[in-house]
Design a protein around this motif. Structure first.
Motif, short mmCIF file in Angstrom:
data_model
loop_
_atom_site.label_atom_id
_atom_site.label_comp_id
_atom_site.label_asym_id
_atom_site.label_seq_id
_atom_site.Cartn_x
_atom_site.Cartn_y
_atom_site.Cartn_z
N MET A 210 58.68 36.33 67.35
CA MET A 210 58.09 35.37 66.43
C MET A 210 58.69 34.00 66.67
O MET A 210 59.89 33.86 66.88
CB MET A 210 58.32 35.80 64.99
N TYR A 211 57.85 33.00 66.66
CA TYR A 211 58.29 31.61 66.70
C TYR A 211 57.68 30.92 65.48
O TYR A 211 56.52 30.53 65.48
CB TYR A 211 57.84 30.93 67.99
N GLY A 212 58.48 30.81 64.44
CA GLY A 212 57.93 30.36 63.16
C GLY A 212 57.02 31.45 62.60
O GLY A 212 57.43 32.57 62.36
N LYS A 213 55.76 31.11 62.41
CA LYS A 213 54.78 32.09 61.94
C LYS A 213 53.86 32.57 63.05
O LYS A 213 52.90 33.30 62.79
CB LYS A 213 53.93 31.46 60.82
N VAL A 214 54.15 32.18 64.26
CA VAL A 214 53.32 32.54 65.41
C VAL A 214 54.03 33.64 66.19
O VAL A 214 55.21 33.53 66.52
CB VAL A 214 53.06 31.32 66.30
N SER A 215 53.31 34.70 66.49
CA SER A 215 53.85 35.81 67.28
C SER A 215 53.44 35.64 68.74
O SER A 215 52.36 35.13 69.04
CB SER A 215 53.36 37.15 66.74
N PHE A 216 54.28 36.09 69.61
CA PHE A 216 53.97 36.05 71.04
C PHE A 216 54.70 37.21 71.70
O PHE A 216 55.59 37.85 71.10
CB PHE A 216 54.39 34.72 71.67
N SER A 217 54.34 37.51 72.93
CA SER A 217 54.91 38.65 73.65
C SER A 217 55.62 38.18 74.91
O SER A 217 55.29 37.12 75.47
CB SER A 217 53.81 39.65 74.02
N GLU A 218 56.59 38.97 75.34
CA GLU A 218 57.36 38.70 76.55
C GLU A 218 57.42 39.95 77.41
O GLU A 218 57.50 41.07 76.90
CB GLU A 218 58.78 38.25 76.22
N PHE A 219 57.41 39.75 78.71
CA PHE A 219 57.63 40.82 79.68
C PHE A 219 59.08 40.75 80.13
O PHE A 219 59.55 39.70 80.56
CB PHE A 219 56.68 40.66 80.87
N GLN A 220 59.78 41.88 80.04
CA GLN A 220 61.21 41.90 80.41
C GLN A 220 61.49 43.05 81.36
O GLN A 220 61.20 44.20 81.07
CB GLN A 220 62.08 42.02 79.17
N ALA A 221 62.06 42.71 82.51
CA ALA A 221 62.50 43.70 83.49
C ALA A 221 64.01 43.85 83.38
O ALA A 221 64.75 42.86 83.43
CB ALA A 221 62.11 43.27 84.90
N THR A 222 64.47 45.08 83.20
CA THR A 222 65.90 45.36 83.05
C THR A 222 66.44 45.91 84.36
O THR A 222 65.97 46.94 84.86
CB THR A 222 66.13 46.37 81.91
#
Length: 428
Positions: A210-222
């Motif tokens: 979440m960034y403020g009231k806006v949601s977003f997604s991230e791709f993460q490689a471990t």
């Protein structure tokens, strides 16, 4: 036969340019079709599942800098999405089912890598479109420096976890979502590193934020890495353990040899030289100080104390026997020392004169056989001296005390050595 080959060559020479021209014309028509259907600066309105898919693969770990928290890697990244408005029939374009396109010819997602520090090299940055509506916007082979928090507490048997994140540069209320079609990397072309072992698999995860009231997604490689510790075991741990164990033999060297102090000082200097060379091997980090550095420091302190103990034993051994107090003699002859077997068994007092019984027997024998009066008088004189109440003991008090202290120091040395080894063994 020659005439047939000549005719075939003539026909191919005439019709080949026309066939090539037909292929170029079909691709040109298809390109114009894609330009009319694909937006260049805005997100397609018919983006399937409102998702942009990320494909990631690791090619090679080039370098790891624990001091600065940076690792360099060669990797492949691909961004693609599906738009129904770009679907075409390959039969309408002479069987063309895929078309390579110029970079930035149509819209591409604004995805960045937050951990990226420096782009060292980038090649094969191209885009393409498929007849079924899939658009590949970016396909790049990159050599990149990335930041990572390294924990070197268990150096040189440590494992590190680094991440590569793909996140949108600008967060919008109705923006696209980042997704992936795989959960692990292929690693088919991965080149092994000589100091770090890649722990498979390299896993992918989609995280919602979440960034403020806006949601977003991230791709993460471990990416998990394990240090190859064989070099450090032979060059670092082995010699230190050997030096540490050899220090025990200082308690078995006799003081009369004259090598007791020089031996322990040589061991201490060898350990100090080893510590000096370790400054180039140990990662320069104070946030997660290596346990092995504590171990080497403990060895140095312990050997320094052994040096002081050895000097004390040698110094006491050479004290004058005429300058000992009754308290020291009482300690040496105490029952506690005898019960604990701290006193050497060969430290019993030895008289430089024959015992009293032998002198009396010899005196009676001479008198019965009429020996010379002068000889008998001399014998009585020696007997009186032996019986004198002020006779002093000839026992070497200071030498015995030095041997007792040597055994006490040996006991504490063994206890300290066992404690240090067990502590750091379980710490690792």
């Amino acid at each position: 036969m020659k005439l047939f080959l000549l005719i075939l060559f003539t026909i191919s020479f005439i019709f080949t340019p026309s066939l090539a021209q037909t292929v170029v014309e079909n691709e040109e028509r298809l390109l114009q079709h894609l330009k009319s259907t694909l937006p260049k600066h805005t997100q397609p309105i018919d983006l399937r599942n409102n998702s942009v898919y990320v494909h990631f693969d690791l090619g090679q770990i080039l370098d790891i800098d624990e001091k600065n928290g940076i690792w360099t890697a060669k990797m492949l990244r691909v961004f693609f999405y599906q738009s129904n408005s770009t679907i075409w029939d390959p039969n309408d374009y002479n069987g063309t089912d895929y078309l390579y396109l110029p970079e930035k010819m149509f819209w591409g997602p604004d995805i960045t890598i937050p951990e990226a520090v420096e782009m060292r090299y980038k090649a094969h940055d191209y885009a393409g479109a498929s007849y079924n509506g899939w658009q590949m916007t970016t396909a790049s082979d990159m050599t990149m420096k990335l930041s990572c928090g390294f924990d070197v507490t268990k150096f040189p048997v440590d494992e590190q976890i680094c991440t590569v994140t793909f996140a949108p540069t600008v967060v919008r209320g109705k923006g696209y979502r980042i997704s992936t079609q795989r959960r692990t990397a292929e690693l088919s072309g991965y080149v092994e590193h000589d100091q770090w072992e890649l722990i498979r698999p390299v896993t992918f995860d989609i995280k919602e934020k979440m960034y403020g009231k806006v949601s977003f997604s991230e791709f993460q490689a471990t990416i998990r890495l394990r240090r190859r510790s064989l070099f450090y075991q032979f060059v670092l741990i082995g010699p230190n353990m050997l030096i540490y164990l050899l220090s025990t033999f200082v308690f078995f060297l006799p003081v009369e040899s004259g090598e007791k102090v020089s031996y322990i000082v040589t061991i201490l200097l060898a350990e100090v030289v080893t510590v000096g060379t370790l400054s180039d091997i140990f990662p320069a980090s104070s946030l997660g100080f290596p346990i092995l550095a504590y171990f080497v420091t403990a060895l140095t302190v312990h050997l320094s104390l052994l040096c002081l103990a050895t000097v004390s034993v040698v110094n006491i051994h050479h004290f004058s026997e005429e300058d000992h107090s009754p308290i020291i003699e009482k300690i040496v002859k105490s029952k506690i020392v005898q019960v604990l077997r701290l006193r050497p068994s060969n430290s019993k007092p030895k008289s430089k004169i024959a015992d009293k019984g032998s002198l009396l027997i010899l005196e009676n024998h001479l008198l019965e056989n009429g020996a010379n009066d002068a000889l008998c008088e001399n014998l009585k004189h020696f007997n009186n001296i032996f019986r004198a109440p002020m006779q002093q003991s000839q026992e070497p008090i200071w030498k015995i005390l030095a041997l007792i202290l040597n055994r006490i120091f040996l006991f504490f040395h063994m206890v300290a050595t066992t404690a240090i080894l067990l502590y750091f063994y379980f710490k690792f």
